[in-house]
Design an enzyme around this catalytic site. Structure first.
Site, PDB file in Angstrom:
ATOM      1  CB  ILE A 526      -0.966   0.023   1.216  1.00 29.29           C
ATOM      2  CG1 ILE A 526      -0.215  -0.249   2.509  1.00 29.29           C
ATOM      3  CG2 ILE A 526      -2.109  -0.939   1.032  1.00 29.29           C
ATOM      4  CD1 ILE A 526      -1.086  -0.121   3.740  1.00 29.29           C
ATOM      5  N   GLY A 527       2.134   1.113   0.028  1.00 29.93           N
ATOM      6  CA  GLY A 527       2.959   2.300  -0.037  1.00 29.93           C
ATOM      7  C   GLY A 527       4.412   1.943   0.070  1.00 29.93           C
ATOM      8  N   GLY A 530      11.197   5.901   2.434  1.00 31.70           N
ATOM      9  CA  GLY A 530      12.623   5.778   2.658  1.00 31.70           C
ATOM     10  C   GLY A 530      12.958   4.550   3.471  1.00 31.70           C
ATOM     11  CG  PHE A 531      11.439   2.072   7.433  1.00 34.06           C
ATOM     12  CD1 PHE A 531      12.430   2.071   8.388  1.00 34.06           C
ATOM     13  CD2 PHE A 531      10.520   1.036   7.421  1.00 34.06           C
ATOM     14  CE1 PHE A 531      12.523   1.052   9.312  1.00 34.06           C
ATOM     15  CE2 PHE A 531      10.609   0.014   8.346  1.00 34.06           C
ATOM     16  CZ  PHE A 531      11.609   0.023   9.294  1.00 34.06           C
ATOM     17  N   GLY A 532      11.294   1.671   3.622  1.00 35.26           N
ATOM     18  CA  GLY A 532      11.042   0.398   2.941  1.00 35.26           C
ATOM     19  C   GLY A 532       9.622   0.392   2.421  1.00 35.26           C
ATOM     20  CB  VAL A 534       3.810   0.456   3.837  1.00 34.10           C
ATOM     21  CG1 VAL A 534       2.776   0.257   4.929  1.00 34.10           C
ATOM     22  CG2 VAL A 534       4.869   1.425   4.293  1.00 34.10           C
ATOM     23  CE  LYS A 548       6.575   2.999   7.940  1.00 35.10           C
ATOM     24  NZ  LYS A 548       6.837   4.064   8.866  1.00 35.10           N
ATOM     25  CG  ASP A 645       8.725  13.737   7.207  1.00 32.22           C
ATOM     26  OD1 ASP A 645       8.476  14.818   6.622  1.00 32.22           O
ATOM     27  OD2 ASP A 645       8.888  12.665   6.613  1.00 32.22           O
TER      28      ASP A 645
END
Ligand SMILES: *[C@@H]1O[C@H](CO)[C@@H](O)[C@H](O)[C@H]1NC(C)=O
Ligand SMILES: *[C@@H]1O[C@H](CO)[C@@H](O)[C@H](O)[C@H]1NC(C)=O
Ligand SMILES: *[C@@H]1O[C@H](CO)[C@@H](O)[C@H](O)[C@H]1NC(C)=O
Ligand SMILES: *[C@@H]1O[C@H](CO)[C@@H](O)[C@H](O)[C@H]1NC(C)=O
Length: 811
Positions: A526-527, A530-532, A534, A548, A645
Site C-alpha cells: 500500500i505504499g 525511505g524506510f522500505g 508498506v 512496514k 516530518d
C-alpha cells in the site's frame, strides 16, 4: 461412638473420591502424552499410505518391498471417476524403462479424479491425528505428445499447464500441510480439448509435522512444492535408503565454488538430538556427508602442514521458477569434521542476506559432535531467478580453524494458501485434557484444603509452644530456565538482536507476518518510503495491520531499529498510530502498526483520486486530533520527541475518522539517519520545512509547529503545498497564504467546497492560528498546546454559530 462412625464414613468417602480422581488424573496424563507425541511427531505412524501404479493390471514391488497396487483393482478403496469413458491405460515393453512403475500409465482425455478415502478424524483409530500429507506424482511421457494438464487436490490447484519433460522421469512432490476432508480428490484436467493428461504412479503418505516450517497447521497454511532436495557432498540417495522414501540428489551441479570445496564423509554414529532433528527429517546418509571449506586438521600428525586455511565462501546456486509467493529453504547441518567441541563457527547467507552468524553446531546439537541441526528460512518473492546459498567462516573463529560446512538442503516453492477445513481431532483431545485437568485439579484442591484445615487445627493447638517461621513458607518457587530445544526459525535469529523481555509480547513470528501479507505479495503493497515498503496484512485473528518492511541490512541498522521499537513500545496515545508488533527474525526489520482504514489526510483533501471532501467540522476534528498527538510527543517525557516530518501524508485517518500521527518513531533514529532524513525533506517535504531549521540546523519542537501550520493551510485551502502549475507567487502554499492572510484576503485561498458553509469567524480564527505557526522565528510560534487550545476554540465558534443558524432556521 457416634463421632467414630462418622470418621469411618468420611474416610471411606474420601477414599472413593480419591480413586475417582486418580483415574481421571491418569487419563489426563495419557491424553497429554498422546497429544504431545502427536504434536512432536515423535511417534510417527503411516496412517495414510497409498501407493498406486497407474494403468497396471497387477501390483508391483519397488524400492525394496514397497507394493504399488494397480489403480483399477476392484478391491482397492481408491476409486477413479469416469474410468471407462475418459481414460485408458498403456504399457510399454521392458526396455523402455528399468523401473516397472514407468512402464505403464493412465491417460486421461477429460477431467478425471482419483478419490482417496482418508481416516476420518472421529474414527476410533486412535493412532490417527491430523498430520501433513506428502503427495508424490511420477511421470514419464511416452513421446513428445500433446501432454499438457493441470493437477489439483480437492479443488485446490497445485499446478497448471504442466508438461512433463520427455525422455526423463519427472517426480513432483507436494506437501499438503493439513489433511483435506475425506475423501481426497486428486484431479487431472487436460489444458485443452486436444491435449491429454497422464500419470504413471501416485504416492500419498502421512508425514511427521516436523517437515513443515510452520509452528502449527493453521487453516491457511500454504501447500509447498518441492524444487530441490540435495545431499551435499554425498551420493544420490534413492527412496529405498530414505526414511520417508524421498530422493536426494548430489550437489555437484549446483556448487559454484568447487575449487575450495572438499567433500567429506563420516563413518561414525550420527547423534540425533532429543527434541531436535530426527531421522525422519533427514536420514543418516545426508548428515554423514558434507562439503567443507577446509579438511580437518588432524591434531596429531603435522606431516601435511596446512599452509593457510582457505578463507572464502562455499556457494551453491539453484535456478528457480518465478513465483508470486516465495520459497522455503531448509538447510541441514551436522558437525562431522571437528575433533573437539566448539571449534567450528561459521556464517550462513541466503541470497547474500545473513541467515545466521557465528553458527555453533556444538551448541545447537546440545554439546555433541555429529549432532544434526537444521535451519528454516523463508525467501521473499523478489528473487531474481535463483537462490544462492553461502556458508563461510565466521570472524569469531580462529584463523587456523576457519571452516564452514553444509550437509543437506531442501528448497520448496510456497504455492498459496490452502483452503481445506482443519481437522477437529486436536480439539477433542483438548477437551479430554481439559476435563481430566479439571477433575485432577479439583481433587488436589480438595486434598489441599483438608490438609490446610488439619494443619491449622494442629497449629492452633501447638501455637504457644512452637512459633512458625513464616518467611520459610514464602520462598519463591525455583524457576527452571531449561533450553527448550525449539528447532524452528527462532533459532536462526542472530543473538545480537535479543530484545529486553518487556518487548517480547510484541514479537510476531515471521511466519505470521508472511501469512498475514500473503508472502509480501505485491497486491498487498500500500505504499513505500525511505524506510522500505508498506503492506496491508490481516492477522489470523482478523486484525488488519500495516506492515512496514525495512530494507534488510547491517547490524547498525538493527541497533537503530531496536531503539525505535523501544521508543514505540513506550509511547501510546489515542492520536498516535500504535505499534502492534515487530519481527527481527532472519535479519528482517518489520514493524506492524494498526491499520488506518481511511488512509492519509492528504487523500481526503486533494489529489488525483481523492476521497469526497471532508466537512469543516471533520477537518477541525482531524486537526485537533493530530495536534493532540503532537502535543503528547512534545510533552510526554523529560526529553521532548520531535517528529521532524509532520505532513498531510503522515496524518492518517481511521474508519471512525479519528486522526492519528504516524511515522514519529523514525524521527529519533541515529545521527547518520538524520542526514538521510534531511535530504528526503529537501526532496520530498520541502514545503513543510521550517526555514529556521533550514538555516541553523537546530531542531526544536517549534519546527514541528511550523510544519503543522502548513498542514492547517492544506486543510483550509485543499491544495498541494507546492503546486508548480500555479503563477509563481502562488507556488508555495505557506508564502502565498501568509501573504493573503496579511492582506485580510482570506477568501482568495479558502477551499471552494467550504465557501458559504462555514462561518467566517471560525475561518478567520483558524487562519490566524496557522499564520502564527508559520512565524519566521521559532520563539514567535505558539507551542503545540496553544495551537490545540486555539483549534478547540475554533470548533466551539463553529458549533455555536451552526447551532444558532439551525435554531433560526427552525424559528
Ligand atoms: C522430443 O523432442 C526432443 C526435442 O524437442 C527431441 O530431441 C526428441 O527426439 C523428441 N522425442 C520424441 C520421442 O519425439
Ligand atoms: C542403499 O541401500 C542399499 C541396500 O539397501 C545399499 O547397498 C546402498 O549402499 C545404500 N546406499 C546408500 C547411499 O546408502
Ligand atoms: C560470503 O558471502 C557473504 C554474502 O555474499 C559476504 O558478505 C561475505 O563477505 C563472504 N565471505 C567471504 C569470506 O567471501
Ligand atoms: C527486486 O529487486 C531488485 C534489486 O534487488 C529491484 O531493483 C526490484 O525493484 C525489485 N522488485 C520488486 C518487485 O520488488
Amino acid at each position: 461412638m457416634l463421632s467414630e462412625t462418622m470418621l469411618v464414613a468420611t474416610a471411606s468417602l474420601l477414599f472413593s473420591i480419591f480413586f475417582l480422581h486418580l483415574i481421571s488424573f491418569l487419563s489426563l496424563l495419557a491424553a497429554v502424552s498422546a497429544a504431545s507425541t502427536a504434536g512432536e511427531g515423535g511417534e510417527f505412524s503411516l496412517a495414510v499410505n497409498y501407493l498406486l501404479a497407474c494403468g497396471r493390471t497387477s501390483s508391483v514391488s519397488v524400492d525394496g518391498g514397497r507394493i504399488f497396487l494397480p489403480d483399477s483393482s476392484s478391491s482397492s478403496t481408491v476409486s477413479l471417476s469416469f474410468p471407462r469413458l475418459s481414460s485408458y491405460s498403456i504399457s510399454t515393453p521392458q526396455h523402455f524403462h528399468p523401473t516397472p512403475l514407468y512402464r505403464s500409465a493412465r491417460i486421461f482425455r477429460r477431467p478425471s479424479s482419483y478419490s482417496f478415502p482418508l481416516p476420518s478424524s472421529s474414527s476410533s483409530s486412535s493412532s490417527y491425528s491430523p498430520s501433513p500429507l506428502v503427495l508424490r506424482l511420477h511421470f514419464l511421457p511416452l513421446s513428445n505428445g500433446s501432454f499438457s494438464f493441470s493437477i489439483s487436490v480437492s479443488g485446490l490447484p497445485l499446478l497448471s499447464y504442466f508438461t512433463p519433460s520427455c525422455c526423463s522421469t519427472n517426480v513432483l512432490e507436494f506437501l499438503l500441510p493439513i489433511s483435506p476432508p475425506s475423501p481426497l480428490l486428486l484431479s487431472f484436467t487436460p489444458s485443452s480439448p486436444s491435449s491429454l493428461a497422464f500419470v504413471n504412479a501416485i504416492e500419498l503418505l502421512s508425514s511427521p509435522s516436523s517437515i513443515l516450517p510452520f509452528h502449527d497447521t493453521a487453516p491457511a497454511s500454504p501447500v509447498l512444492q518441492l524444487l530441490y532436495r540435495v545431499n551435499v557432498g554425498g551420493p544420490a540417495i534413492t527412496p529405498a535408503n530414505d526414511t520417508l522414501w524421498r530422493s536426494w540428489t548430489p550437489d555437484s551441479s549446483f556448487l559454484v565454488t568447487p575449487s575450495v570445496a572438499n567433500a567429506v564423509s563420516f563413518p561414525g554414529w550420527i547423534n540425533y538430538p532429543k527434541g531436535g532433528a530426527t531421522p525422519l527429517d533427514a536420514p543418516k546418509p545426508v548428515y554423514s556427508t558434507a562439503q567443507v571449506l577446509n579438511l580437518e586438521q588432524s591434531s596429531g600428525s603435522n606431516s601435511f602442514v596446512s599452509s593457510s586455511p582457505i578463507n572464502s565462501n562455499l556457494t551453491w546456486v539453484f535456478p528457480i521458477p518465478s513465483s508470486n509467493h516465495g520459497y522455503f529453504v531448509r538447510m541441514h547441518f551436522c558437525d562431522i569434521v571437528s575433533p573437539v567441541l566448539n571449534q567450528l563457527f561459521f556464517d550462513v547467507y541466503i541470497n547474500k542476506y545473513s541467515v545466521s552468524t557465528d553458527l555453533d553446531l556444538s551448541f545447537q546439537g546440545g554439546f555433541n559432535l555429529a549432532s544434526p541441526y537444521y535451519i528454516d528460512h523463508f525467501v521473499g518473492s523478489n528473487v531474481s531467478g535463483h537462490i544462492q546459498v553461502d556458508v563461510g567462516p565466521s570472524k569469531r573463529s580462529l584463523p587456523e580453524r576457519a571452516n564452514a560446512i553444509l550437509n543437506g538442503l531442501e528448497i520448496y516453492r510456497i504455492n498459496g494458501a490452502a483452503i481445506f477445513h482443519p481437522n477437529f481431532r486436536k480439539k477433542e483431545l483438548l477437551a479430554v485434557v481439559f476435563i481430566g485437568f479439571f477433575l485432577g485439579t479439583s481433587f488436589f484442591l480438595f486434598v489441599l484444603v483438608v490438609l490446610i484445615v488439619l494443619a491449622c487445627q494442629k497449629w492452633r493447638s501447638q501455637r504457644l509452644s512452637c512459633p512458625i517461621d513464616s518467611s520459610a513458607q514464602c520462598s519463591p518457587l525455583p524457576v527452571f530456565s531449561g533450553n527448550s530445544y525449539s528447532r524452528i526459525i527462532e533459532m536462526a535469529t542472530p543473538r545480537a538482536v535479543a530484545f529486553s523481555t518487556s518487548n517480547l509480547s510484541l514479537k510476531i513470528p515471521l511466519s505470521e507476518i508472511l501469512l498475514a501479507t500473503n508472502y509480501f505479495q505485491e497486491q498487498f503493497q500500500i505504499g513505500s518510503g525511505g524506510f522500505g515498503k508498506v503492506y496491508k496484512g490481516i492477522l489470523r485473528d482478523g486484525t488488519p495491520i500495516a506492515v512496514k518492511r525495512g530494507a534488510r541490512g547491517s547490524q547498525q541498522g538493527l541497533q537503530e531499529f531496536r531503539a525505535e521499537v523501544e521508543l514505540l513500545t513506550k509511547i501510546r496515545h489515542r492520536h498516535l498510530v500504535s505499534l502492534i508488533g515487530y519481527c527481527t527474525e532472519q535479519s528482517e526489520m518489520i514493524l506492524a502498526y494498526e491499520f488506518m482504514g481511511k488512509g492519509p489526510l492528504r487523500s481526503h483533501l486533494y489529489g488525483a483520486n481523492h476521497n469526497p471532501p471532508l466537512s469543516w467540522k471533520q477537518r477541525l476534528h482531524v486537526c485537533i486530533g493530530s495536534a493532540r498527538g503532537l502535543h503528547y510527543l512534545h510533552t510526554c517525557s523529560c526529553q521532548p520527541i520531535i517528529h521532524r516530518d509532520v505532513k498531510s501524508t503522515n496524518i492518517l485517518i481511521d474508519e471512525k475518522y479519528i486522526a492519528k500521527v504516524a511515522d514519529f518513531g523514525l524521527s529519533r533514529m541515529g545521527p547518520h539517519l538524520n542526514q538521510t532524513h534531511v535530504s528526503t525533506c529537501v526532496k520530498g517535504s520541502f514545503g513543510y520545512l521550517d526555514p529556521e531549521y533550514f538555516k541553523t540546523q537546530q531542531l526544536t519542537e517549534k519546527s514541528d509547529v511550523y510544519s503543522f501550520g502548513v498542514v492547517m493551510l492544506e486543510v483550509l485551502c485543499a491544495r498541494p503545498v507546492i503546486d508548480q502549475s500555479l503563477p509563481w507567487e502562488q507556488i508555495n502554499l505557506a508564502e502565498w497564504s501568509v501573504h493573503c492572510l496579511n492582506k485580510g484576503n482570506l477568501d482568495r485561498i479558502v477551499d471552494p467546497c467550504l465557501k458559504g458553509k462555514v462561518d467566517s469567524m471560525s475561518l478567520k480564527k483558524f487562519g490566524e492560528t496557522a499564520e502564527r505557526c508559520l512565524a519566521q522565528y521559532g520563539v514567535d510560534r505558539p507551542a503545540m498546546g496553544d495551537v490545540l487550545w486555539n483549534l478547540e476554540y475554533v470548533l466551539q465558534i463553529h458549533e455555536s454559530k451552526h447551532c444558532q443558524q439551525s435554531l433560526s432556521q427552525q424559528c
